[in-house]
Scaffold this motif. Structure first.
Motif, PDB file in Angstrom:
ATOM      1  N   LYS A 182     -57.234   6.147 -19.352  1.00  0.00           N
ATOM      2  CA  LYS A 182     -58.257   6.592 -19.358  1.00  0.00           C
ATOM      3  C   LYS A 182     -58.023   7.987 -20.079  1.00  0.00           C
ATOM      4  CE  LYS A 182     -62.749   7.056 -18.821  1.00  0.00           C
ATOM      5  NZ  LYS A 182     -63.582   6.158 -19.599  1.00  0.00           N
ATOM      6  N   ALA A 183     -57.331   9.006 -19.787  1.00  0.00           N
ATOM      7  CA  ALA A 183     -57.288  10.041 -20.484  1.00  0.00           C
ATOM      8  C   ALA A 183     -56.959   9.761 -21.972  1.00  0.00           C
ATOM      9  CB  ALA A 183     -56.300  11.282 -19.744  1.00  0.00           C
ATOM     10  N   GLN A 184     -55.981   8.962 -22.039  1.00  0.00           N
ATOM     11  CA  GLN A 184     -55.411   8.960 -23.479  1.00  0.00           C
ATOM     12  C   GLN A 184     -56.548   8.122 -24.420  1.00  0.00           C
ATOM     13  OE1 GLN A 184     -52.061   9.889 -24.844  1.00  0.00           O
ATOM     14  NE2 GLN A 184     -52.957  11.220 -23.214  1.00  0.00           N
ATOM     15  N   SER A 185     -57.395   7.290 -23.741  1.00  0.00           N
ATOM     16  CA  SER A 185     -58.292   6.731 -24.509  1.00  0.00           C
ATOM     17  C   SER A 185     -59.601   7.849 -24.968  1.00  0.00           C
ATOM     18  CB  SER A 185     -59.097   5.740 -23.634  1.00  0.00           C
ATOM     19  OG  SER A 185     -60.249   5.101 -24.302  1.00  0.00           O
ATOM     20  N   LEU A 186     -59.694   8.804 -24.093  1.00  0.00           N
ATOM     21  CA  LEU A 186     -60.813   9.773 -24.371  1.00  0.00           C
ATOM     22  C   LEU A 186     -59.875  10.637 -25.483  1.00  0.00           C
ATOM     23  CD1 LEU A 186     -62.187  10.617 -20.858  1.00  0.00           C
ATOM     24  CD2 LEU A 186     -63.414   9.586 -22.688  1.00  0.00           C
ATOM     25  N   VAL A 187     -59.038  10.994 -25.235  1.00  0.00           N
ATOM     26  CA  VAL A 187     -58.390  11.673 -26.518  1.00  0.00           C
ATOM     27  C   VAL A 187     -58.580  11.251 -27.925  1.00  0.00           C
ATOM     28  CG1 VAL A 187     -56.331  12.642 -27.660  1.00  0.00           C
ATOM     29  CG2 VAL A 187     -56.650  12.901 -25.081  1.00  0.00           C
ATOM     30  N   LYS A 188     -58.367   9.635 -27.813  1.00  0.00           N
ATOM     31  CA  LYS A 188     -58.639   8.973 -29.211  1.00  0.00           C
ATOM     32  C   LYS A 188     -59.920   9.173 -29.566  1.00  0.00           C
ATOM     33  CE  LYS A 188     -57.404   4.395 -31.263  1.00  0.00           C
ATOM     34  NZ  LYS A 188     -56.732   3.179 -30.855  1.00  0.00           N
ATOM     35  N   GLU A 189     -60.793   8.838 -28.636  1.00  0.00           N
ATOM     36  CA  GLU A 189     -62.442   9.073 -28.865  1.00  0.00           C
ATOM     37  C   GLU A 189     -62.594  10.450 -29.401  1.00  0.00           C
ATOM     38  OE1 GLU A 189     -65.254   7.892 -26.333  1.00  0.00           O
ATOM     39  OE2 GLU A 189     -63.929   6.384 -25.208  1.00  0.00           O
ATOM     40  N   TRP A 190     -61.928  11.584 -28.931  1.00  0.00           N
ATOM     41  CA  TRP A 190     -62.348  12.904 -29.472  1.00  0.00           C
ATOM     42  C   TRP A 190     -61.795  13.033 -30.963  1.00  0.00           C
ATOM     43  CZ3 TRP A 190     -65.362  16.446 -29.131  1.00  0.00           C
ATOM     44  CH2 TRP A 190     -65.075  17.766 -29.648  1.00  0.00           C
ATOM     45  N   GLN A 191     -60.621  12.558 -31.168  1.00  0.00           N
ATOM     46  CA  GLN A 191     -60.092  12.561 -32.612  1.00  0.00           C
ATOM     47  C   GLN A 191     -60.943  11.874 -33.445  1.00  0.00           C
ATOM     48  OE1 GLN A 191     -56.251  10.349 -33.125  1.00  0.00           O
ATOM     49  NE2 GLN A 191     -55.642  11.886 -34.513  1.00  0.00           N
ATOM     50  N   LYS A 192     -61.414  10.620 -33.099  1.00  0.00           N
ATOM     51  CA  LYS A 192     -62.652   9.963 -33.842  1.00  0.00           C
ATOM     52  C   LYS A 192     -63.797  10.843 -34.116  1.00  0.00           C
ATOM     53  CE  LYS A 192     -61.009   5.212 -32.839  1.00  0.00           C
ATOM     54  NZ  LYS A 192     -61.594   3.925 -32.102  1.00  0.00           N
ATOM     55  N   HIS A 193     -64.268  11.558 -32.886  1.00  0.00           N
ATOM     56  CA  HIS A 193     -65.414  12.343 -32.991  1.00  0.00           C
ATOM     57  C   HIS A 193     -65.463  13.570 -34.248  1.00  0.00           C
ATOM     58  CE1 HIS A 193     -68.672  14.843 -31.402  1.00  0.00           C
ATOM     59  NE2 HIS A 193     -68.060  15.974 -31.777  1.00  0.00           N
ATOM     60  N   LEU A 194     -64.024  14.146 -34.254  1.00  0.00           N
ATOM     61  CA  LEU A 194     -63.842  15.187 -34.966  1.00  0.00           C
ATOM     62  C   LEU A 194     -63.578  14.697 -36.541  1.00  0.00           C
ATOM     63  CD1 LEU A 194     -61.074  17.061 -33.005  1.00  0.00           C
ATOM     64  CD2 LEU A 194     -63.179  18.016 -33.367  1.00  0.00           C
ATOM     65  N   THR A 195     -63.114  13.725 -36.566  1.00  0.00           N
ATOM     66  CA  THR A 195     -63.112  12.972 -37.918  1.00  0.00           C
ATOM     67  C   THR A 195     -64.653  12.614 -38.365  1.00  0.00           C
ATOM     68  OG1 THR A 195     -60.782  12.118 -37.623  1.00  0.00           O
ATOM     69  CG2 THR A 195     -62.124  10.970 -39.385  1.00  0.00           C
ATOM     70  N   ARG A 196     -65.176  12.059 -37.552  1.00  0.00           N
ATOM     71  CA  ARG A 196     -66.579  11.585 -37.911  1.00  0.00           C
ATOM     72  C   ARG A 196     -67.481  12.840 -38.317  1.00  0.00           C
ATOM     73  NH1 ARG A 196     -71.244   8.776 -34.064  1.00  0.00           N
ATOM     74  NH2 ARG A 196     -72.857   8.847 -35.521  1.00  0.00           N
ATOM     75  N   PHE A 197     -67.426  13.945 -37.432  1.00  0.00           N
ATOM     76  CA  PHE A 197     -68.394  14.966 -37.682  1.00  0.00           C
ATOM     77  C   PHE A 197     -67.691  16.154 -38.390  1.00  0.00           C
ATOM     78  CE2 PHE A 197     -70.047  12.641 -34.076  1.00  0.00           C
ATOM     79  CZ  PHE A 197     -71.548  12.299 -34.592  1.00  0.00           C
ATOM     80  N   TYR A 198     -66.501  16.394 -38.312  1.00  0.00           N
ATOM     81  CA  TYR A 198     -66.093  17.550 -39.163  1.00  0.00           C
ATOM     82  C   TYR A 198     -64.983  17.323 -40.307  1.00  0.00           C
ATOM     83  CZ  TYR A 198     -67.832  19.740 -35.060  1.00  0.00           C
ATOM     84  OH  TYR A 198     -68.880  20.165 -33.924  1.00  0.00           O
TER      85      TYR A 198
END
Length: 244
Positions: A182-198
């Motif tokens: 679960k934690a690793q899945s959320l890290v992956k989502e955070w990485q995608k978030h940063l790529t999408r918005f920043y």
């Protein structure tokens, strides 16, 4: 001048952990490290830390500051002169606050606190703009600026909601294994978030951010708003994610 890491941290009002992190990323290295592992800072290191504090106050990232220091045309004296100007404005602000209290106690004290606050904010904005225009040409910074310029109100709302969703989910599982699924899945989502918005958030960049989330008190406090210990958990989860 030769200060221990504890004395240096106290001088600047930052944590020992932050100084160690600055050493790890090569931003500000100590003058020497004793055989027993104690770090000591000299005049040049103290001067460089003063410059880091100045740029942090302007809300430049550690990556931007490191890039500024690496520039062959970087003028450290100019940075210190501007920092001195900021400190003088802050002193005037403190004098204004003293004046308000003195007046409350029945004394007389002429205060220009409103003018000083405005000057501080205007000066910070001016120096931040100057620094970024002159030195802020990293690919990540440019990409972030371009994405920010293209975002509308709905995009900003989506960004905030997505960030809240991820951090709240991390806060809920902060007592679990950071290397867990679960934690690793959320890290992956955070990485995608940063790529999408920043900017394009590579594993290398993500790894650096993970360290910064606990080394930089401002970032740590912001993430821990979702639950005490969330920043520490995210940092460990990112470390596990990037070590695969």
């Amino acid at each position: 001048m030769r200060l221990s890491i504890g004395e240096t941290a106290a001088l600047f009002g930052i944590s020992v952990r932050t100084l160690r992190y600055y050493d790890e990323i090569g931003l500000v290295k100590p003058l020497e490290i004793s055989e027993s592992g104690y770090r000591y800072y000299g005049e040049n290191e103290i001067s460089k830390l003063q410059q880091v504090m100045f740029y942090r106050e302007l809300e430049l990232s550690l990556k931007e500051i490191a890039h500024i220091f690496d520039r062959p045309d970087y003028d450290s004296r100019q940075a210190l002169e501007k920092h001195l100007e900021m400190l003088k404005l802050k002193r005037r602000h403190i004098d204004g606050l003293i004046g308000l209290v003195t007046e409350r106690l029945g004394g007389t004290y002429m205060s220009d606190i409103k003018t000083t606050v405005k000057q501080i904010e205007e000066t910070k904005a001016k120096y931040a703009k100057e620094a970024r225009e002159r030195w802020g040409n990293t690919p990540e910074y440019k990409q972030s600026e371009e994405k920010a310029a293209s975002m509308n109100a709905d995009d900003c709302n989506d960004m905030a909601k997505d960030m809240d969703r991820i951090f709240l989910a991390l806060a809920e599982i902060k007592d679990s294994d950071p290397a867990g699924e679960k934690a690793q899945s959320l890290v992956k989502e955070w990485q995608k978030h940063l790529t999408r918005f920043y900017y394009n958030c590579t594993d290398e960049i993500l790894s650096g951010l993970g360290e910064m989330y606990i080394a930089d008190e401002r970032f740590k406090a912001n993430i821990d708003r979702y639950g005490e210990g969330t920043a520490e958990f995210l940092s460990k989860a990112i470390k596990a994610y990037c070590s695969k």
